[in-house]
Design a protein around this motif. Structure first.
Motif, mmCIF file in Angstrom:
data_model
loop_
_atom_site.group_PDB
_atom_site.id
_atom_site.type_symbol
_atom_site.label_atom_id
_atom_site.label_comp_id
_atom_site.label_asym_id
_atom_site.label_seq_id
_atom_site.Cartn_x
_atom_site.Cartn_y
_atom_site.Cartn_z
ATOM 1 N N VAL A 132 -6.439 -0.108 0.100
ATOM 2 C CA VAL A 132 -5.719 -1.237 -0.386
ATOM 3 C C VAL A 132 -5.226 -1.938 0.988
ATOM 4 O O VAL A 132 -4.812 -3.382 0.773
ATOM 5 N N ARG A 133 -4.559 -1.281 2.317
ATOM 6 C CA ARG A 133 -4.077 -1.916 3.286
ATOM 7 C C ARG A 133 -5.482 -3.062 3.264
ATOM 8 O O ARG A 133 -5.177 -4.151 3.932
ATOM 9 N N LEU A 169 2.115 2.307 -3.464
ATOM 10 C CA LEU A 169 0.885 2.356 -4.664
ATOM 11 C C LEU A 169 0.825 3.651 -4.095
ATOM 12 O O LEU A 169 0.705 4.453 -4.885
ATOM 13 N N SER A 213 0.647 -0.977 0.100
ATOM 14 C CA SER A 213 0.181 -0.206 -0.002
ATOM 15 C C SER A 213 0.900 1.087 -0.044
ATOM 16 O O SER A 213 0.575 2.577 -0.255
ATOM 17 N N MET A 246 -5.812 -5.756 1.145
ATOM 18 C CA MET A 246 -5.026 -6.843 1.260
ATOM 19 C C MET A 246 -4.964 -7.991 2.753
ATOM 20 O O MET A 246 -4.691 -8.696 2.338
ATOM 21 N N LEU A 266 -6.362 5.573 -1.299
ATOM 22 C CA LEU A 266 -6.234 4.334 -1.798
ATOM 23 C C LEU A 266 -5.371 3.553 -1.135
ATOM 24 O O LEU A 266 -5.334 2.349 -0.968
ATOM 25 N N TYR A 267 -4.127 4.485 -0.320
ATOM 26 C CA TYR A 267 -3.568 3.817 0.413
ATOM 27 C C TYR A 267 -4.516 2.962 1.566
ATOM 28 O O TYR A 267 -3.949 1.908 2.147
#
Length: 429
Positions: A414-415, A387, A384, A418, A410-411
């Motif tokens: 995504v964390r 990204l 993340s 995932m 987005l960070y």
């Protein structure tokens, strides 16, 4: 299950809320010393110690996970092993910081770009407060262990005591004895030392019966120590990257002008306010995950995860509603600069996405720490963070501050995604 979650979450939320109060009081005291230089010096000095201590947060996190698992397994010898290891390492690292205070102090002072008077005040603050390093890191070990033992009330009491003592002692030294920044620093370090003694006293009062389970031959077991440092190294990487992203966010904001820097500082307070509440549930997830994994109770673990995500969703929706309905009121609490408030409103949309995109990452962090699934948590942070920087360098030149905020959202997202994907492997037992 809800009762178990809230019994742990609410005291931790109260503990989190006391943290910004202390900073506000210190700034308020500094603001009455007759010069704006003192305000800047306190802010800089506090940030130096935040950066130092933040990177040792693994002492609290790993202590919580290992203690909770040993507690769930009813392995009281290992419960004591975790306590002794964490406390010894915390106090030892704190002592090393004290011994190396001169080179550390000289290094951090080089990053201060303000005038010589401010730098001298920061040095004075640092040279006094650094003596509290063993106490701070020792309290990290105590807090993590108490949470692992399903006890969030004692850390809450210690945090409140520490903050009240800090405020009271700083006011006495500054207004009673005529000291200036040295008085605030002395109040800080004395409150830390007294709080460590209070933590030790409360441990002795409620847990001294566990002393009989100490087995000297297993405390420093080679395999256990290897596992301890493996988990801690993963958490260190995760914490370093977390610090890197948030610090870079501030530097990137400063490159867009003073107005955008101020705007993003205000918007970040919405993120911090949300995190105070969500971290409370993450701590509950730590304690209960470790307990149910230790007792090998898969059914209760899955039940707890469902309920904690339910309440996380509820808190996130409440945050969105509050941010949607009361943005002006919240902004006016933080500043009276009407121009900055109006500029901030142009980017308020991002505050509505923070709770939705970020709540899963907070909760999975707590659950993974309780499971000591540090590798999956580390890998999610690496991906993340990569990204975030990739998106920033692509989107920010095109969309400016909106590109920076999109990268941050987005960070967070995504964390969480995932960790959700890797949760089956992380929680297998």
């Amino acid at each position: 299950m809800d009762r178990k979650i809230f019994r742990l979450a609410i005291p931790n939320i109260i503990t989190n809320i006391t943290v910004p109060l202390l900073g506000m009081i210190d700034i308020a005291i500094a603001g009455r010393l007759g010069s704006a230089v003192y305000i800047g010096a306190i802010a800089l000095g506090a940030n130096i110690f935040n950066m130092i201590y933040w990177n040792f947060g693994f002492l609290r996190m790993s202590s919580s996970g290992f203690a909770a698992q040993a507690y769930g397994a009813r392995d009281l010898s290992e419960v004591m092993n975790v306590f002794i290891r964490s406390l010894a390492i915390g106090l030892g690292v704190g002592l090393i910081i004290v011994l190396l205070q001169y080179p550390i102090g000289e290094l951090v002072i080089t990053f201060i770009k303000s005038g010589p008077e401010s730098a001298e005040h920061v040095k004075s603050y640092f040279r006094i407060v650094v003596w509290g390093a063993p106490a701070v890191l020792g309290m990290y070990a105590f807090k993590g262990w108490f949470i692992g033992m399903q006890n969030a009330r004692i850390p809450m009491v210690i945090a409140i005591l520490n903050n009240l003592l800090n405020i009271l002692l700083s006011m006495v030294f500054v207004f009673g004895f005529g000291m200036k920044i040295e008085g605030i620093a002395l109040g800080t370090v004395l409150s830390q030392l007294i709080s460590l003694l209070a933590a030790a006293g409360l441990w002795w009062k409620y847990y001294r019966r566990l002393v009989e389970y100490v087995r000297k031959e297993t405390v420093w077991d080679r395999q256990a120590i290897r596992q301890y440092f493996r988990v801690n190294s993963d958490i260190f990487v995760r914490t370093f990257l977390l610090t890197l992203v948030t610090t870079f966010f501030t530097f990137a904001s400063s490159g867009m002008g003073e107005a955008i820097l101020a705007v993003n500082a205000l918007l970040m307070q919405f993120f911090m306010l949300f995190s105070y509440f969500m971290d409370g549930f993450a701590y509950a997830g730590e304690a209960l995950t470790g307990r149910f994994i230790g007792s090998k109770n898969r059914e209760y673990l899955q039940w707890m995860i469902r309920r904690i995500f339910f309440w996380g969703t509820v808190v996130s929706l409440v945050a969105v509603i509050v941010y949607l309905i009361f943005p002006s009121q919240i902004l006016h609490i933080m500043t009276n600069d009407l121009y900055i408030i109006e500029r901030t409103k142009d980017f308020m949309f991002w505050t509505l996405l923070i709770p939705v995109a970020g709540f899963a990452a907070f909760l999975w962090d707590g659950i993974f720490i309780g499971a000591t699934a540090s590798a999956q948590m580390r890998n999610a942070m690496i991906l993340s963070s990569a990204l975030f920087f990739a998106c920033y360098f692509i989107m920010s030149p095109l969309w400016g501050n909106n590109g920076l905020w999109l990268s941050f959202i987005l960070y967070l997202l995504v964390r969480g995604v995932m960790q959700t994907i890797w949760s089956r492997k992380a929680l297998s037992f």
